[in-house]
Design a protein around this motif. Structure first.
Motif, short mmCIF file in Angstrom:
data_model
loop_
_atom_site.label_atom_id
_atom_site.label_comp_id
_atom_site.label_asym_id
_atom_site.label_seq_id
_atom_site.Cartn_x
_atom_site.Cartn_y
_atom_site.Cartn_z
N ARG A 43 0.82 -1.20 0.00
CA ARG A 43 0.00 0.00 0.00
C ARG A 43 0.86 1.27 0.00
NH1 ARG A 43 -5.02 1.28 -1.26
NH2 ARG A 43 -5.70 3.11 -0.11
N LEU A 44 1.97 1.22 0.72
CA LEU A 44 2.85 2.39 0.78
C LEU A 44 3.54 2.64 -0.55
CD1 LEU A 44 4.69 2.23 4.24
CD2 LEU A 44 2.73 3.64 3.59
N ARG A 45 3.78 1.56 -1.28
CA ARG A 45 4.43 1.72 -2.59
C ARG A 45 3.57 2.59 -3.52
NH1 ARG A 45 8.62 -1.17 -4.68
NH2 ARG A 45 8.39 -3.06 -3.47
N GLU A 46 2.24 2.40 -3.41
CA GLU A 46 1.32 3.20 -4.22
C GLU A 46 1.27 4.66 -3.76
OE1 GLU A 46 -2.46 1.28 -3.80
OE2 GLU A 46 -1.57 -0.68 -4.16
N ARG A 47 1.77 4.92 -2.56
CA ARG A 47 1.65 6.26 -1.98
C ARG A 47 2.98 7.01 -1.91
NH1 ARG A 47 -2.77 5.58 -2.69
NH2 ARG A 47 -4.58 5.33 -1.34
N LEU A 48 4.01 6.46 -2.57
CA LEU A 48 5.37 6.98 -2.38
C LEU A 48 5.50 8.49 -2.55
CD1 LEU A 48 7.74 4.31 -3.97
CD2 LEU A 48 7.69 5.11 -1.59
N GLY A 49 4.77 9.05 -3.51
CA GLY A 49 4.92 10.48 -3.80
C GLY A 49 4.03 11.37 -2.95
N GLN A 50 3.18 10.75 -2.15
CA GLN A 50 2.22 11.54 -1.40
C GLN A 50 2.79 12.07 -0.09
OE1 GLN A 50 -1.33 9.22 -1.19
NE2 GLN A 50 -2.58 10.96 -1.80
N GLN A 51 2.29 13.22 0.35
CA GLN A 51 2.69 13.73 1.66
C GLN A 51 2.14 12.82 2.74
OE1 GLN A 51 1.55 17.83 2.13
NE2 GLN A 51 3.54 18.51 1.41
N ALA A 52 2.98 12.54 3.73
CA ALA A 52 2.58 11.61 4.79
C ALA A 52 1.33 12.10 5.51
CB ALA A 52 3.72 11.41 5.77
N GLY A 53 1.20 13.41 5.66
CA GLY A 53 0.04 13.96 6.35
C GLY A 53 -1.27 13.71 5.63
N GLN A 54 -1.19 13.33 4.36
CA GLN A 54 -2.42 13.07 3.61
C GLN A 54 -2.80 11.61 3.56
OE1 GLN A 54 -1.65 15.37 0.09
NE2 GLN A 54 -2.07 17.22 1.29
N LEU A 55 -2.00 10.76 4.18
CA LEU A 55 -2.32 9.34 4.22
C LEU A 55 -3.44 9.09 5.23
CD1 LEU A 55 1.28 7.80 4.48
CD2 LEU A 55 -0.05 8.25 2.42
N SER A 56 -4.11 7.97 5.08
CA SER A 56 -5.09 7.56 6.09
C SER A 56 -4.34 7.19 7.37
CB SER A 56 -5.88 6.34 5.60
OG SER A 56 -5.03 5.21 5.56
N GLY A 57 -5.07 7.09 8.48
CA GLY A 57 -4.46 6.72 9.76
C GLY A 57 -3.72 5.39 9.66
N GLY A 58 -4.33 4.43 8.98
CA GLY A 58 -3.70 3.11 8.84
C GLY A 58 -2.42 3.19 8.04
N GLU A 59 -2.45 3.98 6.96
CA GLU A 59 -1.26 4.13 6.13
C GLU A 59 -0.16 4.85 6.91
OE1 GLU A 59 -3.66 4.34 1.87
OE2 GLU A 59 -3.10 6.17 2.90
N GLN A 60 -0.53 5.83 7.72
CA GLN A 60 0.47 6.52 8.54
C GLN A 60 1.10 5.55 9.54
OE1 GLN A 60 -1.06 10.10 10.34
NE2 GLN A 60 -1.54 11.03 8.36
N GLN A 61 0.28 4.67 10.09
CA GLN A 61 0.82 3.69 11.02
C GLN A 61 1.79 2.74 10.32
OE1 GLN A 61 0.08 3.63 14.60
NE2 GLN A 61 2.04 2.65 14.23
N MET A 62 1.41 2.31 9.12
CA MET A 62 2.30 1.45 8.32
C MET A 62 3.61 2.18 8.03
SD MET A 62 0.55 -1.33 7.93
CE MET A 62 -1.15 -1.92 7.92
N LEU A 63 3.51 3.48 7.76
CA LEU A 63 4.71 4.26 7.48
C LEU A 63 5.60 4.35 8.73
CD1 LEU A 63 6.34 6.03 5.51
CD2 LEU A 63 4.93 7.99 6.22
N ALA A 64 4.98 4.52 9.88
CA ALA A 64 5.75 4.57 11.13
C ALA A 64 6.46 3.23 11.37
CB ALA A 64 4.83 4.92 12.31
N ILE A 65 5.81 2.14 11.02
CA ILE A 65 6.43 0.82 11.19
C ILE A 65 7.55 0.64 10.16
CG2 ILE A 65 6.03 -1.67 11.07
CD1 ILE A 65 3.17 -1.11 12.17
N ALA A 66 7.28 1.06 8.92
CA ALA A 66 8.30 0.96 7.87
C ALA A 66 9.56 1.74 8.26
CB ALA A 66 7.75 1.49 6.55
N ARG A 67 9.36 2.95 8.76
CA ARG A 67 10.47 3.81 9.18
C ARG A 67 11.30 3.11 10.27
NH1 ARG A 67 8.52 9.24 11.96
NH2 ARG A 67 7.73 7.66 13.38
N ALA A 68 10.62 2.47 11.20
CA ALA A 68 11.33 1.77 12.27
C ALA A 68 12.10 0.57 11.71
CB ALA A 68 10.34 1.32 13.35
N LEU A 69 11.49 -0.16 10.79
CA LEU A 69 12.16 -1.36 10.25
C LEU A 69 13.44 -1.00 9.50
CD1 LEU A 69 9.23 -3.53 8.89
CD2 LEU A 69 10.64 -3.93 10.92
N LEU A 70 13.45 0.18 8.86
CA LEU A 70 14.61 0.56 8.06
C LEU A 70 15.85 0.78 8.90
CD1 LEU A 70 12.87 2.76 5.37
CD2 LEU A 70 14.13 0.62 5.01
#
Ligand SMILES: Nc1ncnc2c1ncn2[C@@H]1O[C@H](COP(=O)(O)OP(=O)(O)O)[C@@H](O)[C@H]1O
Ligand SMILES: [Mg+2]
Length: 233
Positions: free
Chosen positions: A121-148
Protein backbone atom coordinates in the motif's frame (compact mmCIF):
# COMPACT_ATOMS: atom_id res chain seq x y z
CA UNK A 1 19.24 -15.63 24.57
CA UNK A 2 17.39 -12.76 26.16
CA UNK A 3 16.90 -9.90 23.72
CA UNK A 4 15.71 -7.51 26.42
CA UNK A 5 16.05 -7.71 30.19
CA UNK A 6 14.92 -4.77 32.29
CA UNK A 7 16.01 -4.76 35.92
CA UNK A 8 14.73 -2.44 38.65
CA UNK A 9 14.29 0.39 36.16
CA UNK A 10 13.14 3.73 37.55
CA UNK A 11 12.48 6.87 35.52
CA UNK A 12 10.23 9.88 35.37
CA UNK A 13 9.97 13.56 34.56
CA UNK A 14 11.40 16.48 36.55
CA UNK A 15 9.81 16.04 39.94
CA UNK A 16 7.62 12.98 39.29
CA UNK A 17 8.76 9.37 39.35
CA UNK A 18 6.69 7.36 36.85
CA UNK A 19 8.51 4.02 36.67
CA UNK A 20 9.19 2.72 40.14
CA UNK A 21 11.11 -0.50 39.64
CA UNK A 22 10.31 -2.27 36.35
CA UNK A 23 11.47 -5.85 35.86
CA UNK A 24 10.71 -7.68 32.66
CA UNK A 25 12.39 -9.73 29.98
CA UNK A 26 11.69 -10.79 26.41
CA UNK A 27 13.52 -13.75 24.89
CA UNK A 28 15.04 -13.38 21.42
CA UNK A 29 12.26 -13.77 18.88
CA UNK A 30 9.58 -13.48 21.56
CA UNK A 31 6.75 -10.97 21.77
CA UNK A 32 5.58 -9.44 25.03
CA UNK A 33 2.26 -7.61 25.17
CA UNK A 34 2.24 -4.76 27.68
CA UNK A 35 -1.20 -3.76 28.90
CA UNK A 36 -2.41 -1.28 31.48
CA UNK A 37 -4.80 1.56 32.07
CA UNK A 38 -4.10 5.08 30.85
CA UNK A 39 -1.37 6.93 32.70
CA UNK A 40 0.31 3.94 34.37
CA UNK A 41 3.60 4.58 32.55
CA UNK A 42 3.58 2.33 29.47
CA UNK A 43 4.77 5.06 27.10
CA UNK A 44 7.30 6.27 29.64
CA UNK A 45 8.72 2.74 29.79
CA UNK A 46 8.98 2.47 26.01
CA UNK A 47 10.58 5.94 25.79
CA UNK A 48 13.04 5.04 28.54
CA UNK A 49 14.02 1.81 26.75
CA UNK A 50 14.72 3.90 23.63
CA UNK A 51 16.75 6.44 25.60
CA UNK A 52 14.25 9.26 25.03
CA UNK A 53 13.59 9.48 28.78
CA UNK A 54 16.61 9.12 31.08
CA UNK A 55 16.47 6.37 33.69
CA UNK A 56 17.27 7.32 37.27
CA UNK A 57 18.39 3.81 38.19
CA UNK A 58 18.26 0.22 37.02
CA UNK A 59 19.51 -1.68 34.00
CA UNK A 60 18.34 -2.21 30.40
CA UNK A 61 20.18 -5.20 28.98
CA UNK A 62 20.18 -5.86 25.23
CA UNK A 63 21.63 -9.32 24.63
CA UNK A 64 23.26 -8.90 28.02
CA UNK A 65 24.75 -5.43 27.40
CA UNK A 66 23.55 -2.59 29.63
CA UNK A 67 22.40 0.39 27.55
CA UNK A 68 20.54 2.26 30.31
CA UNK A 69 21.29 5.97 30.04
CA UNK A 70 22.78 5.81 26.54
CA UNK A 71 21.65 8.30 23.91
CA UNK A 72 18.77 7.23 21.63
CA UNK A 73 21.00 7.07 18.56
CA UNK A 74 23.36 4.66 20.33
CA UNK A 75 20.43 2.55 21.51
CA UNK A 76 19.13 2.52 17.92
CA UNK A 77 22.55 1.38 16.78
CA UNK A 78 22.38 -1.41 19.36
CA UNK A 79 19.31 -2.70 17.50
CA UNK A 80 16.25 -1.05 19.04
CA UNK A 81 13.57 0.86 17.13
CA UNK A 82 10.40 2.57 18.30
CA UNK A 83 7.00 3.01 16.69
CA UNK A 84 5.84 5.82 18.98
CA UNK A 85 2.35 6.44 20.28
CA UNK A 86 0.57 8.79 17.90
CA UNK A 87 2.91 7.69 15.05
CA UNK A 88 4.90 10.99 15.00
CA UNK A 89 5.39 11.13 11.26
CA UNK A 90 6.39 14.32 9.48
CA UNK A 91 3.22 15.40 7.72
CA UNK A 92 4.97 17.53 5.11
CA UNK A 93 7.43 14.85 3.95
CA UNK A 94 6.44 12.42 1.24
CA UNK A 95 6.38 8.69 1.92
CA UNK A 96 9.53 8.29 -0.21
CA UNK A 97 11.32 11.07 1.68
CA UNK A 98 10.35 9.60 5.05
CA UNK A 99 11.73 6.21 4.05
CA UNK A 100 14.90 7.69 2.54
CA UNK A 101 15.63 9.55 5.79
CA UNK A 102 15.23 6.39 7.85
CA UNK A 103 17.48 4.27 5.66
CA UNK A 104 20.87 3.56 7.20
CA UNK A 105 22.90 1.98 4.43
CA UNK A 106 23.47 -1.09 2.30
CA UNK A 107 23.70 -4.73 3.20
CA UNK A 108 20.97 -4.64 5.78
CA UNK A 109 18.02 -6.94 6.27
CA UNK A 110 15.44 -4.23 5.54
CA UNK A 111 15.70 -1.92 2.56
CA UNK A 112 13.09 0.44 1.15
CA UNK A 113 12.32 -2.27 -1.39
CA UNK A 114 11.87 -5.15 1.05
CA UNK A 115 9.83 -2.96 3.39
CA UNK A 116 7.59 -1.91 0.50
CA UNK A 117 7.17 -5.57 -0.49
CA UNK A 118 5.79 -6.09 3.00
CA UNK A 119 3.64 -2.94 2.80
CA UNK A 120 2.52 -2.71 -0.84
CA UNK A 121 0.00 0.00 0.00
CA UNK A 122 2.85 2.39 0.78
CA UNK A 123 4.43 1.72 -2.59
CA UNK A 124 1.32 3.20 -4.22
CA UNK A 125 1.65 6.26 -1.98
CA UNK A 126 5.37 6.98 -2.38
CA UNK A 127 4.92 10.48 -3.80
CA UNK A 128 2.22 11.54 -1.40
CA UNK A 129 2.69 13.73 1.66
CA UNK A 130 2.58 11.61 4.79
CA UNK A 131 0.04 13.96 6.35
CA UNK A 132 -2.42 13.07 3.61
CA UNK A 133 -2.32 9.34 4.22
CA UNK A 134 -5.09 7.56 6.09
CA UNK A 135 -4.46 6.72 9.76
CA UNK A 136 -3.70 3.11 8.84
CA UNK A 137 -1.26 4.13 6.13
CA UNK A 138 0.47 6.52 8.54
CA UNK A 139 0.82 3.69 11.02
CA UNK A 140 2.30 1.45 8.32
CA UNK A 141 4.71 4.26 7.48
CA UNK A 142 5.75 4.57 11.13
CA UNK A 143 6.43 0.82 11.19
CA UNK A 144 8.30 0.96 7.87
CA UNK A 145 10.47 3.81 9.18
CA UNK A 146 11.33 1.77 12.27
CA UNK A 147 12.16 -1.36 10.25
CA UNK A 148 14.61 0.56 8.06
CA UNK A 149 16.89 0.98 11.06
CA UNK A 150 17.13 -2.85 11.10
CA UNK A 151 15.93 -3.48 14.64
CA UNK A 152 16.44 -6.73 16.51
CA UNK A 153 13.95 -5.37 19.06
CA UNK A 154 10.92 -3.35 17.97
CA UNK A 155 9.00 -1.29 20.54
CA UNK A 156 5.43 -0.49 19.44
CA UNK A 157 3.29 1.91 21.44
CA UNK A 158 -0.43 1.39 20.73
CA UNK A 159 -0.14 0.87 16.97
CA UNK A 160 -3.87 0.09 16.68
CA UNK A 161 -4.93 3.41 18.20
CA UNK A 162 -7.78 4.98 16.24
CA UNK A 163 -7.71 2.43 13.42
CA UNK A 164 -10.62 0.49 11.94
CA UNK A 165 -10.79 -3.25 12.74
CA UNK A 166 -9.83 -4.26 9.18
CA UNK A 167 -6.65 -2.17 9.45
CA UNK A 168 -5.88 -3.57 12.90
CA UNK A 169 -6.07 -7.03 11.28
CA UNK A 170 -3.46 -5.94 8.74
CA UNK A 171 -1.21 -4.69 11.54
CA UNK A 172 -1.70 -8.00 13.31
CA UNK A 173 -0.61 -9.91 10.20
CA UNK A 174 2.33 -7.59 9.68
CA UNK A 175 3.56 -8.05 13.26
CA UNK A 176 3.14 -11.81 12.96
CA UNK A 177 5.24 -11.73 9.78
CA UNK A 178 7.92 -9.73 11.60
CA UNK A 179 7.99 -12.32 14.35
CA UNK A 180 8.53 -14.94 11.66
CA UNK A 181 11.54 -12.87 10.55
CA UNK A 182 12.97 -13.15 14.05
CA UNK A 183 12.24 -9.59 15.23
CA UNK A 184 11.64 -9.43 18.99
CA UNK A 185 8.57 -7.36 19.92
CA UNK A 186 7.44 -5.32 22.89
CA UNK A 187 3.86 -4.33 22.06
CA UNK A 188 1.97 -1.81 24.18
CA UNK A 189 -1.73 -2.18 23.38
CA UNK A 190 -5.24 -1.35 24.46
CA UNK A 191 -6.60 -3.75 21.83
CA UNK A 192 -6.51 -7.07 23.64
CA UNK A 193 -7.28 -9.07 20.49
CA UNK A 194 -4.24 -7.63 18.76
CA UNK A 195 -2.02 -8.34 21.76
CA UNK A 196 -3.37 -11.90 22.01
CA UNK A 197 -2.89 -12.56 18.29
CA UNK A 198 0.71 -11.37 18.23
CA UNK A 199 2.20 -11.99 21.69
CA UNK A 200 3.19 -15.13 23.55
CA UNK A 201 3.30 -13.42 26.94
CA UNK A 202 1.24 -10.65 28.51
CA UNK A 203 2.39 -8.23 31.21
CA UNK A 204 0.21 -5.70 32.98
CA UNK A 205 1.42 -2.39 34.42
CA UNK A 206 -0.12 -0.48 37.28
CA UNK A 207 1.34 2.76 38.65
CA UNK A 208 4.82 2.28 37.29
CA UNK A 209 5.22 -1.39 38.10
CA UNK A 210 4.64 -4.71 36.37
CA UNK A 211 1.98 -6.35 38.54
CA UNK A 212 1.15 -9.44 36.49
CA UNK A 213 2.96 -11.47 33.85
CA UNK A 214 1.77 -14.75 32.34
CA UNK A 215 1.53 -16.57 29.03
CA UNK A 216 -1.13 -15.26 26.65
CA UNK A 217 -3.08 -18.51 27.09
CA UNK A 218 -3.04 -18.10 30.88
CA UNK A 219 -4.10 -14.47 30.60
CA UNK A 220 -7.04 -15.34 28.35
CA UNK A 221 -8.16 -18.12 30.68
CA UNK A 222 -8.27 -15.82 33.72
CA UNK A 223 -10.99 -13.29 33.05
CA UNK A 224 -11.31 -12.27 36.67
CA UNK A 225 -7.72 -11.01 36.80
CA UNK A 226 -8.05 -9.23 33.45
CA UNK A 227 -11.17 -7.53 34.73
CA UNK A 228 -9.55 -6.52 38.01
CA UNK A 229 -6.42 -5.11 36.34
CA UNK A 230 -7.88 -3.58 33.19
CA UNK A 231 -11.58 -3.18 33.86
CA UNK A 232 -12.45 -5.12 30.72
CA UNK A 233 -15.10 -7.79 30.35
N1 LIG B 1 6.56 14.58 29.03
C1 LIG B 1 6.00 14.41 30.23
N2 LIG B 1 6.25 15.28 31.25
C2 LIG B 1 5.71 15.11 32.48
N3 LIG B 1 4.89 14.09 32.80
C3 LIG B 1 4.59 13.20 31.83
C4 LIG B 1 5.12 13.31 30.51
N4 LIG B 1 4.66 12.27 29.77
C5 LIG B 1 3.87 11.56 30.59
N5 LIG B 1 3.82 12.10 31.83
C6 LIG B 1 3.09 11.57 33.00
O1 LIG B 1 3.61 10.30 33.30
C7 LIG B 1 2.57 9.41 33.69
C8 LIG B 1 2.59 8.18 32.80
O2 LIG B 1 2.26 8.57 31.47
P1 LIG B 1 2.46 7.58 30.24
O3 LIG B 1 3.79 6.95 30.34
O4 LIG B 1 2.14 8.35 29.02
O5 LIG B 1 1.33 6.48 30.55
P2 LIG B 1 0.57 5.46 29.57
O6 LIG B 1 1.36 5.35 28.32
O7 LIG B 1 0.49 4.19 30.36
O8 LIG B 1 -0.79 6.05 29.34
C9 LIG B 1 1.27 10.21 33.61
O9 LIG B 1 0.96 10.67 34.90
C10 LIG B 1 1.62 11.34 32.68
O10 LIG B 1 0.86 12.47 32.97
MG1 LIG C 1 0.85 5.71 26.35
Amino acid sequence: MTALAVEALTAGYDRSTVLSGIDLSVPTGGALGLLGRNGVGKSTLVMTLMGLVSPTSGRVLLDGRDVAGLRPDLIARAGVAIVPQGRRIWASLSVAETLALATRGHGRRWTVDTVLDLLPRLRERLGQQAGQLSGGEQQMLAIARALLTDPALLLLDEPSDGLAPAIVDQISQLLTTLRGEGVTLLLVEQDLHLAFAVCDRIAVMEKGRIVHEVTTAEFRADRATAHRLLGVA
